[in-house]
Design a protein around this motif. Structure first.
Motif, PDB file in Angstrom:
ATOM      1  N   PRO A   1       0.842  -1.205   0.000  1.00  0.00           N
ATOM      2  CA  PRO A   1       0.000   0.000   0.000  1.00  0.00           C
ATOM      3  C   PRO A   1       0.878   1.256   0.000  1.00  0.00           C
ATOM      4  CG  PRO A   1      -0.538  -1.468   1.842  1.00  0.00           C
ATOM      5  CD  PRO A   1       0.756  -1.939   1.263  1.00  0.00           C
ATOM      6  N   ALA A   2       0.270   2.380  -0.349  1.00  0.00           N
ATOM      7  CA  ALA A   2       0.937   3.682  -0.255  1.00  0.00           C
ATOM      8  C   ALA A   2      -0.028   4.688   0.338  1.00  0.00           C
ATOM      9  CB  ALA A   2       1.422   4.156  -1.626  1.00  0.00           C
ATOM     10  N   VAL A   3       0.496   5.578   1.168  1.00  0.00           N
ATOM     11  CA  VAL A   3      -0.282   6.683   1.720  1.00  0.00           C
ATOM     12  C   VAL A   3       0.336   7.985   1.225  1.00  0.00           C
ATOM     13  CG1 VAL A   3      -1.104   7.845   3.789  1.00  0.00           C
ATOM     14  CG2 VAL A   3      -0.904   5.346   3.768  1.00  0.00           C
ATOM     15  N   LEU A   4      -0.461   8.787   0.523  1.00  0.00           N
ATOM     16  CA  LEU A   4      -0.044  10.116   0.091  1.00  0.00           C
ATOM     17  C   LEU A   4      -0.427  11.102   1.185  1.00  0.00           C
ATOM     18  CD1 LEU A   4      -1.388  10.058  -3.592  1.00  0.00           C
ATOM     19  CD2 LEU A   4       0.790   9.168  -2.718  1.00  0.00           C
ATOM     20  N   ILE A   5       0.536  11.912   1.644  1.00  0.00           N
ATOM     21  CA  ILE A   5       0.340  12.814   2.783  1.00  0.00           C
ATOM     22  C   ILE A   5       0.621  14.235   2.300  1.00  0.00           C
ATOM     23  CG2 ILE A   5       1.058  13.356   5.137  1.00  0.00           C
ATOM     24  CD1 ILE A   5       2.261  10.115   4.360  1.00  0.00           C
TER      25      ILE A   5
END
Length: 315
Positions: free
Chosen positions: A62-66
């Motif tokens: 997964p990836a989280v864009l912040i």
């Protein structure tokens, strides 16, 4: 919702602290596995910071864009939210995009520097996701977005306009801009976690114009919806069922209290809200980056980063 804090606007206007109000801090040295990546978008070189987990699991991750706030930086979001540490434990990729002139085009026009220059930030984020999938073994079906302030409003915009590439959103201190409401048409039931303080002196909980903006360097002209109206819009779009409410235990004795409202929706989606009584324009569990008299209180009743990842991961 209390009345606007006049000292906030006077202080910001006098001292030119737009960046401080929206979250800037010095750059800290990054571990070797962290790097800056440049992509071209709409003829512009754009950048993002990336943190790969120290112990990644097998397969795609997964990836989280912040997204930072208006006047803020990607470096500050990395340093202040604690997402890197959670990424190391949970095995996701933490990504901190860099805004145009420290801002995002969230649909409010000239209220942001990016909007005033008609920057296509949707194209930029789409290019970032494509690069992550191609080069960093990111799962295209598990890309999530969160942000603070202008970054939160842009997160809402992504949920409306880039839902084919965004699995869920978690805006903090940033409801949906009113200008975006009519065109908000996600392609799938969009899981949404909204976190906002009732005493936010910058982005009003009850809706209206943002009181400090990166584009106008003062009050804006393009309003945001109230937190309640934003939640209702997402519940309607997602076809959600009844709302369940609860109060978090008071564990911090810090003058804040947290009320939650959650609705289950088709496709295992949820629309949830954390309303923080007496909470300010801050990241719960994060730093008190300016005095509470200027930006309001940081709630210590929960850690926003941990709660956001649990929401994204379905726990």
């Amino acid at each position: 919702m209390g009345k606007p804090f006049a000292p906030v606007l006077a202080f910001v206007a006098a001292a030119g602290l737009i960046a401080a109000v929206c979250g800037c801090a010095p750059l800290h040295a990054a571990p070797a596995r962290d790097r800056t990546v440049t992509v071209e978008s709409s003829g512009l070189p754009r950048q993002y910071l990336i943190h790969e987990p120290s112990a990644p699991g097998p397969g795609r991750r997964p990836a989280v864009l912040i997204f930072h706030g208006g006047g803020g930086t990607a470096e500050y979001m990395a340093a202040s939210t604690g997402f890197d540490a959670v990424a190391d434990t949970a095995g996701f990729v933490a990504v901190y995009p860099v805004g145009y002139d420290k801002s995002w085009n969230d649909g409010r026009g000239a209220d942001t520097a990016a909007g005033a220059n008609a920057v296509d930030d949707l194209a930029f984020v789409s290019a970032v996701i494509d690069r992550l999938v191609a080069d960093t073994a990111v799962d295209p079906n598990r890309v999530y977005a969160t942000g603070l302030s202008n970054g939160a409003m842009f997160t809402e915009y992504l949920g409306c306009r880039l839902s084919a590439k965004i699995a869920a959103i978690a805006p903090v201190a940033g409801p949906l801009p009113a200008a975006d409401a009519a065109g908000c048409a996600p392609t799938h039931p969009m899981p949404v976690l909204e976190i906002h303080g009732t005493a936010d002196p910058i982005v009003p909980y009850d809706g209206g114009v943002v009181r400090v903006t990166s584009g106008r360097h003062g009050p804006g002209t393009s309003p945001v919806l109230s937190v309640d109206a934003t939640q209702q819009l997402w519940r309607t779009n997602d076809g959600c069922g009844p709302v369940t409410t609860a109060d978090l235990p008071n564990t911090a004795n810090d003058g804040t209290a947290v009320h939650t409202a959650t609705a289950s929706c088709p496709g295992d989606a949820r629309v949830a809200g954390y309303s923080i009584d007496n909470g300010g324009h801050t990241w719960p569990g994060g730093p008190q980056y300016l005095p509470a008299a200027l930006v309001g209180k940081v709630s210590r009743q929960f850690d926003a980063t941990t709660v956001i990842w649990r929401f994204f991961s379905g726990r």
